[in-house]
Motif scaffolding. Sequence first.
Motif, PDB file in Angstrom:
ATOM      1  N   ALA A 198       0.874  -1.124   0.007  1.00 52.83           N
ATOM      2  CA  ALA A 198       0.066   0.105  -0.009  1.00 52.83           C
ATOM      3  C   ALA A 198       0.928   1.187   0.002  1.00 52.83           C
ATOM      4  O   ALA A 198       0.557   2.255  -0.756  1.00 52.83           O
ATOM      5  N   SER A 199       2.024   1.203   1.005  1.00 53.03           N
ATOM      6  CA  SER A 199       2.890   2.467   0.761  1.00 53.03           C
ATOM      7  C   SER A 199       3.662   2.592  -0.303  1.00 53.03           C
ATOM      8  O   SER A 199       3.725   3.770  -0.810  1.00 53.03           O
ATOM      9  N   THR A 200       3.979   1.536  -1.130  1.00 51.97           N
ATOM     10  CA  THR A 200       4.882   1.755  -2.173  1.00 51.97           C
ATOM     11  C   THR A 200       3.821   2.122  -3.499  1.00 51.97           C
ATOM     12  O   THR A 200       4.247   2.815  -4.276  1.00 51.97           O
ATOM     13  N   THR A 201       2.797   1.281  -3.420  1.00 46.28           N
ATOM     14  CA  THR A 201       2.097   1.652  -4.774  1.00 46.28           C
ATOM     15  C   THR A 201       0.963   2.584  -4.512  1.00 46.28           C
ATOM     16  O   THR A 201       0.264   2.937  -5.725  1.00 46.28           O
ATOM     17  N   GLY A 202       0.551   2.916  -3.452  1.00 43.18           N
ATOM     18  CA  GLY A 202      -0.605   3.568  -3.240  1.00 43.18           C
ATOM     19  C   GLY A 202      -1.846   2.853  -3.448  1.00 43.18           C
ATOM     20  O   GLY A 202      -3.012   3.293  -3.167  1.00 43.18           O
ATOM     21  N   ALA A 203      -1.999   1.651  -3.555  1.00 42.78           N
ATOM     22  CA  ALA A 203      -3.004   0.884  -3.750  1.00 42.78           C
ATOM     23  C   ALA A 203      -3.707   0.711  -2.523  1.00 42.78           C
ATOM     24  O   ALA A 203      -3.164   0.546  -1.429  1.00 42.78           O
ATOM     25  N   SER A 204      -5.074   0.612  -2.354  1.00 44.95           N
ATOM     26  CA  SER A 204      -6.148   0.563  -1.300  1.00 44.95           C
ATOM     27  C   SER A 204      -5.821  -0.863  -0.879  1.00 44.95           C
ATOM     28  O   SER A 204      -5.385  -1.631  -1.739  1.00 44.95           O
ATOM     29  N   THR A 205      -6.290  -1.197   0.313  1.00 42.83           N
ATOM     30  CA  THR A 205      -6.077  -2.607   0.832  1.00 42.83           C
ATOM     31  C   THR A 205      -7.333  -3.383   0.046  1.00 42.83           C
ATOM     32  O   THR A 205      -7.113  -4.781  -0.093  1.00 42.83           O
ATOM     33  N   ALA A 206      -8.484  -2.678  -0.378  1.00 47.12           N
ATOM     34  CA  ALA A 206      -9.534  -3.375  -1.153  1.00 47.12           C
ATOM     35  C   ALA A 206      -8.879  -3.982  -2.349  1.00 47.12           C
ATOM     36  O   ALA A 206      -9.119  -5.062  -2.952  1.00 47.12           O
ATOM     37  N   THR A 207      -8.014  -3.073  -3.246  1.00 43.61           N
ATOM     38  CA  THR A 207      -7.254  -3.548  -4.582  1.00 43.61           C
ATOM     39  C   THR A 207      -6.279  -4.637  -4.214  1.00 43.61           C
ATOM     40  O   THR A 207      -6.295  -5.641  -4.981  1.00 43.61           O
ATOM     41  N   ILE A 208      -5.632  -4.437  -2.978  1.00 37.92           N
ATOM     42  CA  ILE A 208      -4.610  -5.578  -2.770  1.00 37.92           C
ATOM     43  C   ILE A 208      -5.173  -6.807  -2.412  1.00 37.92           C
ATOM     44  O   ILE A 208      -5.046  -7.894  -2.950  1.00 37.92           O
ATOM     45  N   SER A 209      -6.169  -6.717  -1.709  1.00 38.12           N
ATOM     46  CA  SER A 209      -7.244  -8.184  -1.549  1.00 38.12           C
ATOM     47  C   SER A 209      -7.692  -8.750  -2.543  1.00 38.12           C
ATOM     48  O   SER A 209      -7.744 -10.054  -2.874  1.00 38.12           O
ATOM     49  N   ARG A 210      -8.302  -7.767  -3.673  1.00 38.19           N
ATOM     50  CA  ARG A 210      -8.681  -8.237  -4.840  1.00 38.19           C
ATOM     51  C   ARG A 210      -7.891  -9.024  -5.934  1.00 38.19           C
ATOM     52  O   ARG A 210      -7.887 -10.134  -6.309  1.00 38.19           O
ATOM     53  N   VAL A 211      -6.495  -8.217  -5.957  1.00 37.50           N
ATOM     54  CA  VAL A 211      -5.487  -8.934  -6.541  1.00 37.50           C
ATOM     55  C   VAL A 211      -4.928 -10.208  -5.969  1.00 37.50           C
ATOM     56  O   VAL A 211      -4.818 -11.366  -6.737  1.00 37.50           O
ATOM     57  N   ASN A 212      -5.037 -10.217  -4.515  1.00 44.78           N
ATOM     58  CA  ASN A 212      -4.357 -11.528  -3.997  1.00 44.78           C
ATOM     59  C   ASN A 212      -5.493 -12.505  -4.381  1.00 44.78           C
ATOM     60  O   ASN A 212      -5.062 -13.738  -4.658  1.00 44.78           O
ATOM     61  N   ARG A 213      -6.796 -12.440  -4.296  1.00 44.95           N
ATOM     62  CA  ARG A 213      -7.837 -13.424  -4.637  1.00 44.95           C
ATOM     63  C   ARG A 213      -7.620 -13.827  -5.944  1.00 44.95           C
ATOM     64  O   ARG A 213      -7.678 -14.902  -6.112  1.00 44.95           O
ATOM     65  N   SER A 214      -7.492 -12.914  -6.884  1.00 46.89           N
ATOM     66  CA  SER A 214      -7.254 -13.324  -8.084  1.00 46.89           C
ATOM     67  C   SER A 214      -5.950 -14.271  -8.288  1.00 46.89           C
ATOM     68  O   SER A 214      -6.048 -15.093  -8.958  1.00 46.89           O
ATOM     69  N   LEU A 215      -4.966 -13.957  -7.582  1.00 45.42           N
ATOM     70  CA  LEU A 215      -3.650 -14.550  -7.711  1.00 45.42           C
ATOM     71  C   LEU A 215      -4.003 -16.117  -7.106  1.00 45.42           C
ATOM     72  O   LEU A 215      -3.393 -17.146  -7.603  1.00 45.42           O
TER      73      LEU A 215
END
Length: 101
Positions: free
Chosen positions: A65-82
């Motif tokens: 989040a701090s490196t990319t500026g992505a929200s935790t919701a975006t990170i969670s969505r990408v993690n779910r896709s992975l």
Amino acid sequence: MGEFKSKFESREMDFLFEGIASLKTKEEFYKFFEDICTINEIKAIEQRLQVARMLMEKRTYLDIASTTGASTATISRVNRSLNYGNDGYKIVFDRIKWKEE
């Protein structure tokens, strides 16, 4: 196991993907995506790919989040896709080598 069928599949989407597949150089990709996407749209896709790479490197959500500026919701969505998606990220990561800066 049957043939993969995307929920997005249509003649129009096929046309889009065939158009993208016809591009041959980075310059052509830049030209096409600058014409077809807004800056925010292309940056969102870029961010998701960066998040996916960092998740695969086992980085923490806070670090991502701090490196990319992505929200935790975006990170969670990408993690779910992975973890539960269609291996789209895996296909890309298997085909390219990330250059560390």
